[in-house]
Design a protein around this motif. Structure first.
Motif, PDB file in Angstrom:
ATOM      1  N   VAL A  56       4.562  -6.176   2.084  1.00  0.00           N
ATOM      2  CA  VAL A  56       4.987  -4.776   2.122  1.00  0.00           C
ATOM      3  C   VAL A  56       4.958  -4.339   3.579  1.00  0.00           C
ATOM      4  N   THR A  65       2.084   4.303   3.175  1.00  0.00           N
ATOM      5  CA  THR A  65       2.024   3.239   2.176  1.00  0.00           C
ATOM      6  C   THR A  65       0.613   2.674   2.266  1.00  0.00           C
ATOM      7  N   VAL A  67      -1.997  -0.348   0.566  1.00  0.00           N
ATOM      8  CA  VAL A  67      -2.206  -1.521  -0.287  1.00  0.00           C
ATOM      9  C   VAL A  67      -3.702  -1.644  -0.502  1.00  0.00           C
ATOM     10  N   VAL A  80       0.871  -8.980  -0.170  1.00  0.00           N
ATOM     11  CA  VAL A  80       0.477  -8.437  -1.469  1.00  0.00           C
ATOM     12  C   VAL A  80       0.371  -9.579  -2.469  1.00  0.00           C
ATOM     13  N   ASP A  84      -2.339  -6.278  -7.008  1.00  0.00           N
ATOM     14  CA  ASP A  84      -2.617  -5.327  -5.930  1.00  0.00           C
ATOM     15  C   ASP A  84      -2.006  -3.962  -6.247  1.00  0.00           C
ATOM     16  N   GLU A  85      -2.755  -2.919  -5.945  1.00  0.00           N
ATOM     17  CA  GLU A  85      -2.265  -1.556  -6.081  1.00  0.00           C
ATOM     18  C   GLU A  85      -1.537  -1.173  -4.794  1.00  0.00           C
ATOM     19  N   ILE A  86      -0.339  -0.638  -4.941  1.00  0.00           N
ATOM     20  CA  ILE A  86       0.432  -0.171  -3.792  1.00  0.00           C
ATOM     21  C   ILE A  86       0.728   1.305  -4.023  1.00  0.00           C
TER      22      ILE A  86
END
Length: 97
Positions: A56, A65, A67, A80, A84-86
């Motif tokens: 990302v 943004t 991560v 990523v 994984d939370e983005i």
């Protein structure tokens, strides 16, 4: 997250953002329907594949943004992994590969 929506990454380079027909911006991952407050930038971030891994990159977005718990610095890439939370501004997504 929470909205039950999902998006398939159509290619190796995927712009994440909001559609703007006036300026001719049509991201592969259009978050417009999920962002009524317009917190996501038109060209918010890029999710791309290189060498079998996904990254990302924040495109100098207004609302950042993130991560995991790490803010992605503008124009820098972050690896990523599945799960994984983005965060694209206030919107939360979970990356799956």
């Amino acid at each position: 997250e929470g909205g039950g929506a999902y998006a398939l990454l159509p290619g190796r380079d995927n712009l994440v953002g909001r559609t703007d027909p006036v300026d001719g911006i049509y991201p592969q991952i259009d978050l417009s329907p999920h962002d009524p407050g317009m917190y996501v930038s038109r060209r918010h971030a890029l999710i791309h594949e290189q060498g079998g891994q996904w990254y990302v990159r924040d495109n100098n977005s207004t609302n950042y943004t993130v991560v995991g718990r790490v803010r992605v610095q503008p124009q820098q890439e972050v690896l990523v992994e599945p799960g994984d939370e983005i965060r694209f501004g206030p919107l939360i997504a979970t990356f799956q590969a």
